[in-house]
Design an enzyme around this catalytic site. Structure first.
Site, PDB file in Angstrom:
ATOM      1  N   ASP A 106       0.835  -1.201   0.000  1.00 26.17           N
ATOM      2  CA  ASP A 106       0.000   0.000   0.000  1.00 26.17           C
ATOM      3  C   ASP A 106       0.875   1.258   0.000  1.00 26.17           C
ATOM      4  OD1 ASP A 106      -2.141  -1.705   0.244  1.00 26.17           O
ATOM      5  OD2 ASP A 106      -2.278  -1.474   2.427  1.00 26.17           O
TER       6      ASP A 106
HETATM    7  N1  URA Z   1      -1.184  -6.000   3.854  1.00 20.99           N
HETATM    8  C1  URA Z   1      -1.691  -4.757   3.874  1.00 20.99           C
HETATM    9  O1  URA Z   1      -2.742  -4.533   4.441  1.00 20.99           O
HETATM   10  N2  URA Z   1      -1.026  -3.780   3.229  1.00 20.99           N
HETATM   11  C2  URA Z   1       0.154  -3.976   2.602  1.00 20.99           C
HETATM   12  O2  URA Z   1       0.740  -3.022   2.060  1.00 20.99           O
HETATM   13  C3  URA Z   1       0.689  -5.272   2.608  1.00 20.99           C
HETATM   14  C4  URA Z   1      -0.002  -6.263   3.233  1.00 20.99           C
END
Ligand code: URA
Length: 235
Positions: A106
């Site tokens: 993310d």
């Molecule tokens: N899980 C998440 O919620 N976000 C990420 O960036 C990676 C794994």
């Protein structure tokens, strides 16, 4: 290596387009077997080509681990804001196929992100079948209950709008509001959704390891090249 036209080689590895090759050869002091290159259409062995004295980068395929900083997305779409490809050399995005990330993190997540131009490796390392372990350091909004480890380990935790439960995941509580979570799959926003399903908001998320690769020696925004050859032959 098998001989190919010089203009094809230059565009394949992202140095310039085929139509720019003649000018590029003139300007960039391309040599073949130590002799200045002249003809863009001449077939040559890519391993004998030097550009400004340097061999062609990652001839056998490109693999690197990037320390993804916060604030950039893993998408190629510039409308989604700053992305990891603006941190990496532009030449990598011009390779054919272009370099892409192995899965995504993310925008606000930091940490280990593999990038490669090898689609088979992307498939292998993102497939839940291959159970590649990924380690996340998580900071949450309230004190963690010791029961959480059993819930995540159970293999029965269902997330909203998923048709299969999460695979068993190991949780180690490190301090009242921080934990280390090991996942072997990568559902959409999985870490945040797992914690949210139990009433916790994830405030900070960092991936410290992806499979065999960690971030040792790297600062945010830096990357380390990895020897792809050892990974291409594996099942
Ligand atoms: N899980 C998440 O919620 N976000 C990420 O960036 C990676 C794994």
């Amino acid at each position: 290596m098998q001989a190919r036209r010089l203009d094809q080689i230059l565009s394949h590895y992202g140095y310039c387009s085929r139509s720019e090759a003649r000018l590029f050869i003139k300007k960039s002091k391309v040599t073949v077997n130590g002799e200045p290159a002249k003809a863009a259409d001449k077939k040559v062995d890519p391993s004998t080509v030097l550009i400004e004295g340097k061999p062609i980068e990652a001839l056998g395929g490109l693999l690197a681990v990037l320390y993804k900083p916060a604030g950039c997305v893993c998408s190629h779409d510039e409308r989604e804001g700053p992305n990891i490809y603006s941190i990496l050399p532009p030449q990598w995005s011009r390779r054919n196929p272009p370099v892409t990330s192995v899965g995504r993190l993310d925008k606000d997540t930091t940490g280990a992100l593999l990038v490669t131009d090898d689609g088979t490796l992307v498939q292998r390392w993102t497939s839940p079948k291959h159970k590649v372990p990924k380690i996340y350091e998580v900071t949450v909004s309230q004190d963690l209950s010791p029961d959480l480890a059993a819930t995540f380990e159970s293999g029965t935790l269902m997330l909203h709008e998923e048709d299969k439960p999460c695979a068993p995941a190991k949780l180690e509580i490190v301090s009242p509001r921080t934990a280390r979570l090991e996942l072997t799959e990568g559902k959409y926003h999985q870490v945040k959704r797992m914690f949210a399903s139990q009433g916790y908001e994830v405030l900070k998320l960092h991936r410290s390891r992806f499979g065999d690769f960690d971030l040792s020696g790297l600062n945010p925004g830096e990357w380390r090249m990895l020897p792809i050859e050892g990974f291409l032959q594996q099942p």
